[in-house]
Write an enzyme that holds these catalytic residues in place. Structure first.
Site, short mmCIF file in Angstrom:
data_model
loop_
_atom_site.label_atom_id
_atom_site.label_comp_id
_atom_site.label_asym_id
_atom_site.label_seq_id
_atom_site.Cartn_x
_atom_site.Cartn_y
_atom_site.Cartn_z
N ASN A 92 0.84 -1.20 0.00
CA ASN A 92 0.00 0.00 0.00
C ASN A 92 0.88 1.26 0.00
O ASN A 92 1.72 1.40 -0.88
CB ASN A 92 -1.09 -0.01 1.08
CG ASN A 92 -0.64 -0.25 2.49
OD1 ASN A 92 -0.17 -1.33 2.84
ND2 ASN A 92 -0.78 0.75 3.36
N ASP A 93 0.72 2.16 0.93
CA ASP A 93 1.25 3.52 0.84
C ASP A 93 2.72 3.61 0.44
O ASP A 93 3.57 2.91 1.02
CB ASP A 93 1.13 4.23 2.19
CG ASP A 93 -0.24 4.13 2.82
OD1 ASP A 93 -1.11 3.44 2.25
OD2 ASP A 93 -0.45 4.72 3.88
N GLN A 121 4.60 0.33 2.20
CA GLN A 121 3.98 -0.61 3.13
C GLN A 121 3.81 -1.96 2.43
O GLN A 121 3.26 -2.03 1.32
CB GLN A 121 2.63 -0.07 3.59
CG GLN A 121 2.70 1.28 4.30
CD GLN A 121 3.05 1.14 5.77
OE1 GLN A 121 2.20 0.83 6.60
NE2 GLN A 121 4.30 1.39 6.10
N TRP A 132 3.94 1.81 10.50
CA TRP A 132 3.03 2.38 9.51
C TRP A 132 3.70 3.54 8.77
O TRP A 132 4.90 3.74 8.88
CB TRP A 132 1.73 2.80 10.18
CG TRP A 132 0.90 1.61 10.63
CD1 TRP A 132 1.26 0.30 10.62
CD2 TRP A 132 -0.42 1.65 11.18
NE1 TRP A 132 0.25 -0.49 11.12
CE2 TRP A 132 -0.80 0.31 11.46
CE3 TRP A 132 -1.32 2.66 11.46
CZ2 TRP A 132 -2.03 -0.02 12.01
CZ3 TRP A 132 -2.57 2.33 12.00
CH2 TRP A 132 -2.92 1.01 12.27
N SER A 133 2.93 4.30 8.03
CA SER A 133 3.48 5.23 7.05
C SER A 133 4.22 6.42 7.66
O SER A 133 4.01 6.78 8.81
CB SER A 133 2.36 5.74 6.13
OG SER A 133 1.93 4.70 5.28
N ARG A 146 -1.30 9.76 12.98
CA ARG A 146 -0.40 8.98 12.14
C ARG A 146 0.06 9.72 10.89
O ARG A 146 -0.48 10.75 10.52
CB ARG A 146 -1.05 7.65 11.73
CG ARG A 146 -2.39 7.74 11.03
CD ARG A 146 -2.95 6.33 10.79
NE ARG A 146 -4.26 6.31 10.16
CZ ARG A 146 -5.41 6.31 10.82
NH1 ARG A 146 -5.43 6.36 12.14
NH2 ARG A 146 -6.56 6.27 10.16
N ASP A 147 1.09 9.14 10.28
CA ASP A 147 1.60 9.54 8.96
C ASP A 147 2.29 10.90 8.96
O ASP A 147 1.83 11.84 8.30
CB ASP A 147 0.47 9.52 7.93
CG ASP A 147 -0.33 8.23 7.94
OD1 ASP A 147 0.23 7.20 8.32
OD2 ASP A 147 -1.51 8.26 7.55
N GLU A 152 -5.56 11.18 6.92
CA GLU A 152 -4.42 10.30 6.76
C GLU A 152 -3.42 10.91 5.78
O GLU A 152 -3.77 11.77 4.96
CB GLU A 152 -4.87 8.94 6.22
CG GLU A 152 -5.74 8.13 7.15
CD GLU A 152 -5.93 6.71 6.65
OE1 GLU A 152 -5.54 5.77 7.38
OE2 GLU A 152 -6.47 6.53 5.54
N ASP A 171 -9.88 9.28 5.46
CA ASP A 171 -10.06 7.90 5.86
C ASP A 171 -11.51 7.45 5.66
O ASP A 171 -11.77 6.28 5.34
CB ASP A 171 -9.66 7.75 7.33
CG ASP A 171 -9.60 6.31 7.79
OD1 ASP A 171 -9.32 5.43 6.95
OD2 ASP A 171 -9.83 6.04 8.98
#
Length: 573
Positions: free
Chosen positions: A59-60, A76, A119-120, A185-186, A240, A273
């Site tokens: 993914n990302d 990811q 995560w990202s 996040r991110d 996100e 999101d």
């Protein structure tokens, strides 16, 4: 800056001998499928020149950057299956953004601050050409926290080993800051303000209000949360993968993320999101107040401007200092069923990197595939200027239609019969769904039929339609119609659409589509609007795929020019 360099030196010195232990993330969606592997030898939907690893879920895009002349793509990745889970930061490098060399995963769970997931995040190039990565970790309490990692060996241009700060997490929710522990996040690429303090934003929400939480630091190790976010919008939900960067108000060159000045605007992009769509605004960043304000007229909701109006999410830009351009990466998820993903053994690809700049109007961005992709072009086919009569279809022969790059330009001279635009037709995606490729009007639909079968039982139609709006101004709608893309009814065949900022009376309507087995990336009028589609034909596969130009309107249009190329296969792994 002395404290900054001292802290950075101590950080690197401390980590030269640091070891890591691989653990697995525990956030699962399809627990029974996370380690499943495909046994299918038939792979008609794997791409020839869009980035994807040999198998499994991606993914990302993360931490994209250039270092010592080498481009880095982290992303990811689930090393054990074709659904989300077991996420690590996979890593590939390239000299041209098209051909890639894989490396071992760069970041994976090994500390308390990321033991349940890595995560990202984003990369920042610190003074002295020192890369640093901020990423979101999931701690033992399933809180989302922000961590720092740096290269173990700065002399390695491939940056094959990374070490994590012993001070992680550097930013975390607590009772005092009241940050939502499951919505934090991110982190973005950091930027350096006029006061010599670093800034970074992290996506979050308070109830339904999306926000970009702002942190500041003097040394990149000790971060203090600002009293106010950089920006927030009610009713948008979790933000996100935020991205915040400057753009020049003249020319096509990109700017370093820390660039400020009188000839710059700023762009704030967030991935919603709730809807899995992204939107961006163009505006002004006040360095004195540390606040971002969108320009008047910018729409701050899911109906606003988007990098891509199709299947495109979790995008990330970086400044390519070697070519003075800002480059955009984006994740393109599948439109097939989870069962089909598991059968084929993989899911997710990355879109072709795009150069990005501010349109001369100052109101929106323009995107175009990086010029390096043209190195894959072979066996050019050209169709001279010709009339495309209403209701006609012509085949573009001589190209590998399943793996091609095609550019076409249309000229419309008579607008008298253009269909009137109803004032209520404000949603372009809905309008494209209602007025697909099979629905006739005077001026349109006209465009391309990609990944089409010989009998036209299957095709993905990318086209324009012209309406007469208020004050006798004409409105151009661009659509990507997937409704007949496959005979397989298990696929998501959503139709996408966008209105184009163009006057067809004075400008030709150009379309470029990158076609690659199961993806059609289309760029309208030089990249003023982009639409990406994932499709899975059952008939129009490999040598059985065809490419057509079509006009299903009642009025004639002129093909001003058409060029198509077969595309060589890129080195992807």
């Amino acid at each position: 800056m002395a404290n900054f360099y001292l802290s950075l030196f101590l950080f690197f010195a401390l980590f030269l001998g640091h070891g890591v232990v691989e653990l697995q993330a525990s956030h699962h969606v399809y627990r029974n499928l996370q380690t499943s592997q495909s046994t299918s030898p038939n792979q008609p939907y794997r791409t020839g020149y869009h980035f994807q690893p040999p198998k499994n879920w991606i993914n990302d895009p993360n931490g994209v950057m250039i270092y010592k002349g080498i481009y880095h793509l982290f992303y990811q990745y689930n090393p054990k299956g074709a659904v989300w889970g077991n996420i690590v930061w996979a890593h590939s490098t390239s000299k041209d953004l098209i051909n890639w060399i894989p490396h071992d995963p760069a970041i994976y769970p090994s500390q308390q601050s990321d033991i349940n997931g890595c995560w990202s995040g984003s990369a920042t190039i610190l003074p002295g050409e020192k890369p640093a990565i901020f990423y979101t970790g999931i701690d033992p309490h399933n809180r989302q926290v922000q961590n720092l990692a740096v290269p173990k060996n700065l002399s390695d241009p491939y940056l094959r080993e990374w070490v994590k700060s012993p001070k992680n997490p550097l930013m975390a929710p607590d009772a005092m800051n009241q940050i939502n522990t499951s919505s934090f996040r991110d982190p973005t690429t950091a930027w350096l303000g006029p006061d010599k303090r670093w800034r970074v934003i992290i996506g979050s929400k308070i109830n339904r209000k999306g926000l970009a939480i702002l942190y500041r630091s003097k040394d990149f190790l000790h971060w203090i949360k600002a009293k106010h976010p950089l920006h927030s919008v009610k009713g948008t939900g979790m933000w996100e993968c935020p991205d915040f960067f400057p753009v020049s108000t003249y020319g096509l060159n990109g700017l370093d993320t820390s660039e400020m000045g009188p000839n710059t605007k700023h762009v704030l992009k967030v991935s919603l999101d709730d809807t899995k769509h992204e939107y961006y605004t163009v505006g002004t960043y006040s360095t004195a107040k540390d606040r971002y304000a969108p320009d008047e007229g910018s729409v701050e909701s899911d109906s606003g401007l988007r990098f891509d109006y199709g299947k495109y999410y979790a995008s990330k830009t970086f400044f390519d200092s070697a070519k003075n351009r800002r480059v955009l990466w984006g994740w393109v998820n599948e439109s097939s069923s989870v069962n089909d993903d598991v059968k084929k053994g993989w899911a997710g690809i990355q879109a072709i990197p795009r150069k990005l700049w501010l349109d001369k109007s100052g109101k929106h961005l323009v995107q175009w595939p990086v010029v390096e992709i043209e190195k894959l072009r072979v066996n050019q086919v050209q169709v001279p200027s010709k009339l495309l009569k209403g209701g006609s279809v012509i085949e573009v022969t001589g190209v590998t239609a399943a793996q091609a790059d095609v550019e076409i330009s249309f000229d419309v001279s008579d607008f008298k019969k253009a269909e009137k635009l109803d004032p209520g037709w404000t949603n372009p995606q809905l309008l494209c769904s209602q007025k697909g490729a099979s629905v006739k009007s005077a001026l349109g639909p006209f465009g391309l039929l990609a990944l089409a079968s010989k009998d036209l039982k299957e095709y993905t139609a990318v086209f324009f339609r012209i309406f007469k709006g208020e004050d006798n101004k004409f409105v151009v709608l661009m659509c990507s119609d997937q409704s007949r893309s496959s005979l397989n009814s298990d696929n998501d065949k959503t139709t996408y659409g966008a209105f184009l900022n163009v006057d067809p009376v004075y400008e030709k309507l150009s379309l470029r589509s990158l076609i690659d087995h199961s993806i059609v990336e289309s760029f309208g009028v030089g990249g003023k609007a982009c639409i990406t589609a994932r499709v899975y034909p059952t008939l129009a596969i490999d040598d059985y795929a065809h490419l057509y130009a079509f006009n299903n309107g009642t009025e004639n249009v002129k093909i001003n020019g058409l060029s198509a190329w077969s595309m060589k296969k890129a080195q992807l792994y």
